[in-house]
Design an enzyme around this catalytic site. Structure first.
Site, PDB file in Angstrom:
ATOM      1  CB  SER A 201      -0.997  -0.116   1.238  1.00 33.44           C
ATOM      2  OG  SER A 201      -1.990   0.921   0.985  1.00 33.44           O
ATOM      3  CG  ASP A 359      -6.614  -2.328  -3.969  1.00 26.41           C
ATOM      4  OD1 ASP A 359      -7.025  -1.279  -3.485  1.00 26.41           O
ATOM      5  OD2 ASP A 359      -5.457  -2.796  -3.779  1.00 26.41           O
ATOM      6  CG  HIS A 389      -6.019  -1.789  -0.175  1.00 22.46           C
ATOM      7  ND1 HIS A 389      -5.017  -1.711  -1.148  1.00 22.46           N
ATOM      8  CD2 HIS A 389      -5.487  -1.347   0.967  1.00 22.46           C
ATOM      9  CE1 HIS A 389      -4.155  -1.045  -0.806  1.00 22.46           C
ATOM     10  NE2 HIS A 389      -4.424  -0.652   0.815  1.00 22.46           N
TER      11      HIS A 389
END
Ligand SMILES: *[C@@H]1O[C@H](CO)[C@@H](O)[C@H](O)[C@H]1NC(C)=O
Length: 419
Positions: A201, A359, A389
């Site tokens: 991320s 995501d 995600h």
């Protein structure tokens, strides 16, 4: 009396289900578990909002502490083995690399004569949350260290609100340069030909940016040999890619939250959120955003038909004036690695990119994979059609997801073969 209790119970159950229930795509397995994770996350954010309104504390700092607190509480409650018990042989030490706090994991084997692999890791959390010490990250570092006979260095770069861009990037780059120095590699008995940079991320964003920095720095004699990016954040100019549109309400990272993380990271006013969601900040009138730069994140040419799925690009003629000038970070490849030119990408090491269908960041990762390949880099693009995600952080009971475990296995297997 009994009837009253029954009525109250039924109403309460209904209210809780209503609060927890979020419509999810059919492809998501274990949907109720994800709804519970999401409800927990939303509750934290709502409490944070309340606390913020009362003006008690800066909300992010508070949220960060409560997140760390709840992870240790959960661990204690469910009686999972203390972290040291997960992988008994791994030696853990908290030290500083070039003044940046890092947690170093050394595998049981090695030292004395034979060299180990190295991996520098940057955790996720929107440049505002998370820590190397948090349960899921700590566990992953221990596992990689033990299974791959690797010295893992997990970096505690500074976060919002204490700092914003470029500070977190500079912290990570400084820690990386320190690790890659021949003396430090020798001290930890790490093979200079086998050092990875990785992150998930926002940490994937930092890993990609640091990989570019090291690859193009002529003064570095040792470079990273691979980069492994887990659902990385790579650009802040188009919040209407097919994945941003499709997953705009998807737990645990809906589009408004990702936009808010970006605004905080770049030191901009969070009241600009609606402008960014409308792509007003990257309107055609901005001459600094040249056609060349636009082409580097043009999903209409970089994505395959399968991922475009009939979406239309959102390109605004005239939008927010002066935004790109007042927030220069929008056009900086150190914040947005997808903006780097092909001459920079060509120097990047062998790459692994993990993306998930559910995501908002799926297309950031897919576009970067395509552009690195076009620049001649060898890229493994691992796509999970049922992934969401953050799924790699959910591999321990009770918040474990099958797709999280599969994705973790895929990532570790790739490192095993390529690092
Ligand atoms: C985008 O910019 C246009 C033109 O300045 C403005 O009319 C519109 O309200 C903006 N949209 C948002 C969501 O702020």
């Amino acid at each position: 009396m009994r009837l009253k209790a029954v009525v109250v119970t039924v109403l309460l159950a209904a209210a809780i289900s209503y609060y927890v229930y979020t419509p999810l795509p059919d492809a998501i397995q274990e949907p109720w578990k994800l709804m519970l994770v999401d409800a927990g996350f939303r509750t934290c954010i709502n409490l944070v909002g309340l606390k913020n309104q009362l003006g008690l504390d800066h909300y992010i700092t508070w949220f960060r502490h409560s997140l760390e607190g709840s992870f240790s509480t959960l661990t204690a409650l469910w009686g999972s083995a203390p972290p040291a018990g997960v992988v008994p042989g791994v030696k853990v030490s908290d030290v500083a690399f070039a003044g940046i706090p890092v947690r170093v994991y050394e595998p049981p084997a090695g030292g004395e004569g034979h060299l180990r692999r190295g991996l520098m890791y940057f955790h996720g959390g929107g440049w505002a949350l998370g820590s190397a010490k948090m349960g899921a990250y700590d566990k992953m570092s221990r596992m990689i260290s033990d299974e791959l006979n690797t010295v893992v260095v997990s970096v505690e770069y500074r976060l919002f609100p204490e700092v914003h861009f470029p500070e977190p990037f500079l912290d990570c780059a400084a820690a990386a340069k320190h690790f890659l120095s021949p003396e430090v590699l020798a001290k930890y008995a790490v093979d200079p030909e086998r050092v990875a940079v990785s992150g998930d991320s926002a940490g994937g964003n930092l890993a990609a940016a640091v990989a570019q920095e090291i690859s193009t720095d002529e003064s570095m004699s040792v470079k990273f040999s691979v980069q492994a990016l887990i659902y990385p954040v790579l650009q802040a100019l188009d919040f209407n890619t097919p994945s941003y549109v499709q997953n705009r309400n998807m737990p645990v990272l809906p589009r408004p939250l990702m936009v808010q993380f970006w605004l905080q990271y770049l030191g901009a006013d969070t009241s600009l959120q609606a402008q960014l969601v409308a792509n007003n900040h990257s309107a055609l009138q901005h001459s600094a955003l040249t056609p060349e730069l636009r082409s580097r994140l043009d999903w209409t040419s970089l994505l395959t038909e399968k991922f475009k799925k009939g979406h239309a690009p959102v390109v605004v003629d005239r939008g927010a004036r002066g935004l790109l000038k007042t927030v220069p970070g929008f056009l900086d490849a150190r914040s947005s690695p997808l903006l780097a030119g092909p001459e920079v990408l060509a120097k990047c090491p062998r790459t692994y990119i993990l993306t998930c269908e559910f995501d908002v960041l799926r297309d950031d990762g897919l576009m970067y994979a395509r552009r690195l390949r076009d620049a001649g880099v060898s890229v493994a693009s691992d796509y999970y059609p049922d992934g969401f995600h953050g799924c790699l952080s959910f591999t321990s009971w009770p918040l474990d997801f099958d797709v999280g475990r599969r994705a973790m296995r895929g990532y570790i297997n790739w490192l095993q073969k390529n690092l």
